[in-house]
Scaffold this motif. Structure first.
Motif: not given
Lengths: 159, 159, 159, 159, 159, 159, 159, 159
Positions: B116-123, G137-142, H99-106
């Motif tokens: 997840t952490e690495h994916a965040k960096q790439i995104i 589902t929405m995944i938390s990156l942090e 949270h920092v998230t994937t999907g539509k929101f930052n």
């Protein structure tokens, strides 16, 4: 799960093979200043450890008449059907990739088709699998990048 | 654009190579009851015609510590930036596929990361490319299918 | 599928007819400095080849009391019902265009109605077709462009 | 706005012409048991009233190499740019229909292209018009219905 | 449908009444320099023509403990159920407005509730109506404008 | 915030007035078996407490030529512009309701227009307010319910 | 509903306890210059009034191997199933928060899992509850912030 | 990252403390048949290892007048602003989770407010942070579950 440890030599061998899987082991040996036997042993070891799963050709699908690429998001009626639907999807050779995903879709597929008409047939096949509730299609206008070699080099550099 | 015509022999050679690119030409020759020279000539011809673009290894990314796959939809500020942004994307080795698409996204990418952490960096790297307006990410929970061999066999059967 | 080859003369004839289908063949002949018989033969040939499918009037629907245009996206329960639903849609004369589409809708229609009330009736008719799961409507505030002549001229210029 | 009143004879004349605009007026006259002069006068009157705007050929676009149809939704930066953007859109001959719409899009277009590559070029042209903020494309897999004749007959029956 | 013609006097009477329905007719008469009888006749005429449907108080709902406003979009299973569902909705006094709409919802409602808990009960009541498939709620953070008087004045100015 | 306490008599007076604001106080007095003076005092008190804000006519907008109702969702560039934009919206008489909302829109409006063309003008006016970024419109096909009297009766019953 | 009134002393006690629930009452007493008995009485009173519901540890979930956080939106078939589904959700310990919400979801959950694979299992469990129609589902990156202490201090400052 | 190893005793101590952080160590010691000193040493060790981050009260927010919970999705102009925006969010005490998230929101936040009006103020504060492009709010109608104890017990059972 414990990760297989690749050393510097393994890394250099893979680095050569991912660019051309047909490179003779003697050429690899010469380049890396090791014996051809060592190359052979290392490759075998990586195959047995499941690191190297196989090898394949990269073909030009456009030249083969398969220029149409689309991504198809699949909605299921119940996620308990995921396994069954994936088995049905697996029977359609034009679906080359399928993922169980988060977000709005349950399954996300990549298809390669000859043209719009052919894509329609494949999408209809997907739609008619029992348990598939709806699909949504996004069409590729251009495949701008499809290359895992940069990733592999990057992985080996880091290991 | 005129398509290259593959005959029955070409087809059979490809059918063997896509399962194992390292199959020696003498083995192919024996199987197909033709000379090894013919195999060589045919493969060369298909390479020159651009049908065979190259060969590569299939690796187990999970075992290499890259278990995290995501699809990232990229929105551009202007489509005139498409070419420029694709060049920047091309510099990120963890993006393995990129398409110009119809629908809501301008560019659609596949990324492989460690976690997840690495994916965040790439995104975040994608998001920070000049001209990228927003991204939307869909995470793969399981790569259930990634196999172009079935497609290739199907193409050759039909040709 | 082999495309019918139109030569320069065919092209010039079509270019005149698409602006006014009632132009007498003698006028066309005079303009193009060919015989009226040639015009006749060429038109016949293009009709037989299925290039010219027919001719029709362009009417002002607003003046006829049909000022209301809407696009209706149709969701089906199963895509296997597509053909059946299209046949039902075909029985509603106020639906002038229908496409099987990618993206969120299965079928995408254009309707022309007298007013909001009439549009509601047509949408309800679509909604009540067996196999239709839901519809979504987008209303036109102004038909700013509806003209295939520019396309046709562009096609003939290029051929 | 007062609607032009068509009588039974106008209606019957239109009913014949919408099926074949080239039907000679003498044939229409014979069928309707009126004089050819009357046909002529009535058609003229309907043209002058703006009911009949023109006539055009129905061509088979697939046979002409234009098999690719897409709907493109256009988002503007400001609706005050609508008129300007419509003028730019009007310069692209491959856009055959354009509407100012309610809902998520500001302008909604229909395009006809040769193939995916050509469609990409047209969409990029739309995207690069000043004032266009984003576009979203929905691709037609099949044009199942494109027929205004049923509508016209229905209108005339009712009038 | 022929519209009822209001003259200048009608207009002036309405203009006064929409600001205060309890204004005595004698006051209106004095202001407009006509007889009270005329005011009476005109109002009666407008009531009979169905222009004036009734009169009502404008209350401060916040002061009455009803500060919570929400818009609820209703999805039906089939549009054929629209009439039935509207009758059920009509039995819930907290729904003050309901429209059959285009776009994603079939029916669009406005509700007034005491608080979040009360709103939940009302939404659940809507959700449990037979034929209702799903609802989506948008909550008002502030009612900034609720005033038809400006519209009425604008209509009368123009007539 | 302390709520104004209405007693049984207030309640009964309101219950009568919401059905007809013009009911003479003597009639109300007779019905409730109290003096007309009491009615007067109570109404005055409720007006001073701000419970009764005013009174208005209910008109038939269709008969007045305003049959077109739409809901318009407004997106702002920054919410700090909310107050300013609401003031601009307040200058458009055809907007009868406006709410600051949660969900996808910043402001949500109801408009009444004469027809599609008029609605387009109003929507364009909204779109051109400084600070408005985009709007999305949902059109009413039928106003099925618009009645606060049921709510009021329900409130009074409960108090 | 009448709110419990906390005085300045209650507030100061809470302000100390929310930072460390294990602070001995004698320490609190010394700090606030009151007797330990008073602290004891006040805490008891706040527990009996239901203001203090309990106390808990704040653990570092990452260190415990639970680094994966996701938000899961649940769509129900009917809202009447809400209570039943919440009871089932309550049986899955990895769901730490669940809300009945407005907007597109019926129920909105927060889950903590070990990794992608574990998250998939939990999501599938949610999806398989009877009455659950779909999940998103929405995944938390942090997890950037998870702290109610600032809120509590802010509440006590204000009271 | 190497995980801290908790043994059976640590687990049992945590299991008791998560239900009541104020349980005297002597009580824990008695229950587990170990010395109070051991309890002390183990808790200290887990605090030093960062497993136990702290302790806090669970309060009843409704009773404290904070009954309104909402989830706010934040869209950024550029993800490079994420860190800066999170710092600003951190200054708003009514945001309890981000949270920092994937999907539509930052960024995805949870807020607790007194009522609709208060929630509006908080949302406007979020919206006015520099770099925030838009927000979308989902309101909780009921907090049905908020309990990490089940998760903790489940973790300890498994370790």
């Amino acid at each position: 799960m414990a990760k297989f440890r690749l050393d510097e030599v393994d890394h250099q061998i893979l680095d050569i093979l991912i660019d051309n899987t047909r490179t003779p082991f003697t050429d690899i040996a010469k380049k890396l200043k090791i014996s051809a036997g060592t190359v052979h042993v290392r490759v075998k070891k990586m195959e047995e450890a499941g690191i190297i799963v196989g090898s394949s050709l990269t073909l030009d699908y456009k030249k083969l008449g398969y220029a149409f690429i689309a991504y198809v998001g699949v909605f299921l009626q119940k996620t308990s059907q995921t396994k069954f639907v994936l088995e049905r999807i697996n029977e359609i050779p034009f679906v080359t990739v399928a993922h169980v995903t988060t977000g709005k879709f349950n399954i996300f597929c990549k298809i390669r088709a000859k043209d719009t008409e052919h894509a329609k047939q494949i999408i209809f096949e997907l739609d008619d699998i029992e348990g598939v509730y709806r699909t949504e299609t996004m069409i590729s206008l251009e495949e701008s990048l499809n290359d895992k070699k940069r990733l592999m080099h990057s992985i080996f550099k880091e290991l």
